[in-house]
Design a protein around this motif. Sequence first.
Motif, PDB file in Angstrom:
ATOM      1  N   ARG A 137       0.706  -1.259   0.000  1.00  0.00           N
ATOM      2  CA  ARG A 137       0.009  -0.044   0.115  1.00  0.00           C
ATOM      3  C   ARG A 137       0.879   1.259  -0.096  1.00  0.00           C
ATOM      4  O   ARG A 137       0.400   2.085  -0.728  1.00  0.00           O
ATOM      5  CB  ARG A 137      -0.773   0.027   1.214  1.00  0.00           C
ATOM      6  CG  ARG A 137      -1.961  -0.867   1.012  1.00  0.00           C
ATOM      7  CD  ARG A 137      -2.987  -1.172   2.194  1.00  0.00           C
ATOM      8  NE  ARG A 137      -3.289   0.266   2.717  1.00  0.00           N
ATOM      9  CZ  ARG A 137      -3.742   0.735   4.030  1.00  0.00           C
ATOM     10  NH1 ARG A 137      -3.588   0.040   4.731  1.00  0.00           N
ATOM     11  NH2 ARG A 137      -4.249   1.914   4.075  1.00  0.00           N
ATOM     12  N   VAL A 138       2.095   1.160   0.800  1.00  0.00           N
ATOM     13  CA  VAL A 138       2.932   2.518   0.914  1.00  0.00           C
ATOM     14  C   VAL A 138       3.606   2.433  -0.546  1.00  0.00           C
ATOM     15  O   VAL A 138       3.746   3.657  -0.903  1.00  0.00           O
ATOM     16  CB  VAL A 138       3.876   2.258   1.785  1.00  0.00           C
ATOM     17  CG1 VAL A 138       5.015   3.344   1.860  1.00  0.00           C
ATOM     18  CG2 VAL A 138       3.208   2.330   3.390  1.00  0.00           C
ATOM     19  N   ARG A 139       3.996   1.617  -1.215  1.00  0.00           N
ATOM     20  CA  ARG A 139       4.710   1.462  -2.519  1.00  0.00           C
ATOM     21  C   ARG A 139       3.589   2.155  -3.659  1.00  0.00           C
ATOM     22  O   ARG A 139       3.948   3.170  -4.026  1.00  0.00           O
ATOM     23  CB  ARG A 139       5.225   0.191  -2.927  1.00  0.00           C
ATOM     24  CG  ARG A 139       6.236  -0.099  -2.144  1.00  0.00           C
ATOM     25  CD  ARG A 139       6.940  -1.465  -2.983  1.00  0.00           C
ATOM     26  NE  ARG A 139       7.679  -2.067  -1.911  1.00  0.00           N
ATOM     27  CZ  ARG A 139       7.730  -3.311  -1.599  1.00  0.00           C
ATOM     28  NH1 ARG A 139       6.356  -3.866  -1.585  1.00  0.00           N
ATOM     29  NH2 ARG A 139       8.561  -3.729  -0.623  1.00  0.00           N
ATOM     30  N   CYS A 191      -3.964   9.078   0.859  1.00  0.00           N
ATOM     31  CA  CYS A 191      -4.041   7.649   0.075  1.00  0.00           C
ATOM     32  C   CYS A 191      -4.239   6.671   0.939  1.00  0.00           C
ATOM     33  O   CYS A 191      -4.755   5.410   0.879  1.00  0.00           O
ATOM     34  CB  CYS A 191      -2.580   7.432  -0.727  1.00  0.00           C
ATOM     35  SG  CYS A 191      -2.555   5.983  -1.710  1.00  0.00           S
ATOM     36  N   LEU A 192      -3.358   6.490   2.288  1.00  0.00           N
ATOM     37  CA  LEU A 192      -3.398   5.443   2.985  1.00  0.00           C
ATOM     38  C   LEU A 192      -4.589   5.255   4.085  1.00  0.00           C
ATOM     39  O   LEU A 192      -4.782   4.204   4.782  1.00  0.00           O
ATOM     40  CB  LEU A 192      -2.163   5.376   4.080  1.00  0.00           C
ATOM     41  CG  LEU A 192      -0.535   4.959   3.262  1.00  0.00           C
ATOM     42  CD1 LEU A 192       0.447   5.300   4.031  1.00  0.00           C
ATOM     43  CD2 LEU A 192      -0.765   3.760   2.514  1.00  0.00           C
ATOM     44  N   GLY A 193      -5.282   6.509   3.888  1.00  0.00           N
ATOM     45  CA  GLY A 193      -6.565   6.363   4.865  1.00  0.00           C
ATOM     46  C   GLY A 193      -6.313   6.672   6.292  1.00  0.00           C
ATOM     47  O   GLY A 193      -7.111   6.293   6.884  1.00  0.00           O
ATOM     48  N   VAL A 194      -5.286   7.447   6.722  1.00  0.00           N
ATOM     49  CA  VAL A 194      -4.894   7.619   7.872  1.00  0.00           C
ATOM     50  C   VAL A 194      -5.508   8.887   8.380  1.00  0.00           C
ATOM     51  O   VAL A 194      -5.510   9.842   7.627  1.00  0.00           O
ATOM     52  CB  VAL A 194      -3.280   7.794   8.367  1.00  0.00           C
ATOM     53  CG1 VAL A 194      -2.899   8.090   9.781  1.00  0.00           C
ATOM     54  CG2 VAL A 194      -2.493   6.467   7.835  1.00  0.00           C
ATOM     55  N   THR A 195      -6.134   8.848   9.472  1.00  0.00           N
ATOM     56  CA  THR A 195      -6.722  10.296   9.977  1.00  0.00           C
ATOM     57  C   THR A 195      -5.706  10.844  10.933  1.00  0.00           C
ATOM     58  O   THR A 195      -4.869  10.397  11.502  1.00  0.00           O
ATOM     59  CB  THR A 195      -7.964   9.947  10.721  1.00  0.00           C
ATOM     60  OG1 THR A 195      -7.587   9.039  11.946  1.00  0.00           O
ATOM     61  CG2 THR A 195      -9.143   9.251   9.901  1.00  0.00           C
TER      62      THR A 195
END
Length: 196
Positions: A137-139, A191-195
């Motif tokens: 996901r990070v890539r 993109c990662l959906g981190v709040t």
Amino acid sequence: MREHARVGGGPVPDRDDGLPELMDRVARGDQEAFAGVFDRVSGPVLGVVRSVLRDPAQSEEVAQEVMVDLWRSAARYRPDRGSVLNWALTLAHRRAVDRVRSEQAASDRARRVALLDHSPAYDEVTEEVESRLDRERVRRCLRGLTERQRQSVTLAYYRGLTYREVAELLSLPLGTVKTRMRDGLIRLRDCLGVTA
């Protein structure tokens, strides 16, 4: 000597005949009296213990413990509560049952310890799969950054360079690198959906 009628035959001597007097002497430390008690009750004691434990070696050990207990606790014997033989057999049965319970508890503890030793603290396969998915996901999200943002983020987070070192390596002003990093990290977060 008192006698009881034997089923189907002649008289049987009372096994407790004279034992209360011997126990009274044992309570005062008379070793000779104890030898007499021992001769009369050790066989039945071993029989009761063996019927509970089944293991000959453990049975002998527990029977010996019962006989030592009889020696030490002779003063607690009360003739009005029952015969010496019945008291000895009660002690033997209790001691044998205690041994069974103790062995079972030890076995249960050993089984629990063995289960804990063989159980991983976490599921290694699941952990590895999740780690690989996170890296992928990070890539994927890094590929969504501009080339300049990706370059700045990669140098800072994968190579461990400071913002100042990234600026020197790319020959850019420090403020420009900080802006690229901030914008790149915001896009990665989204993109990662981190709040935040």
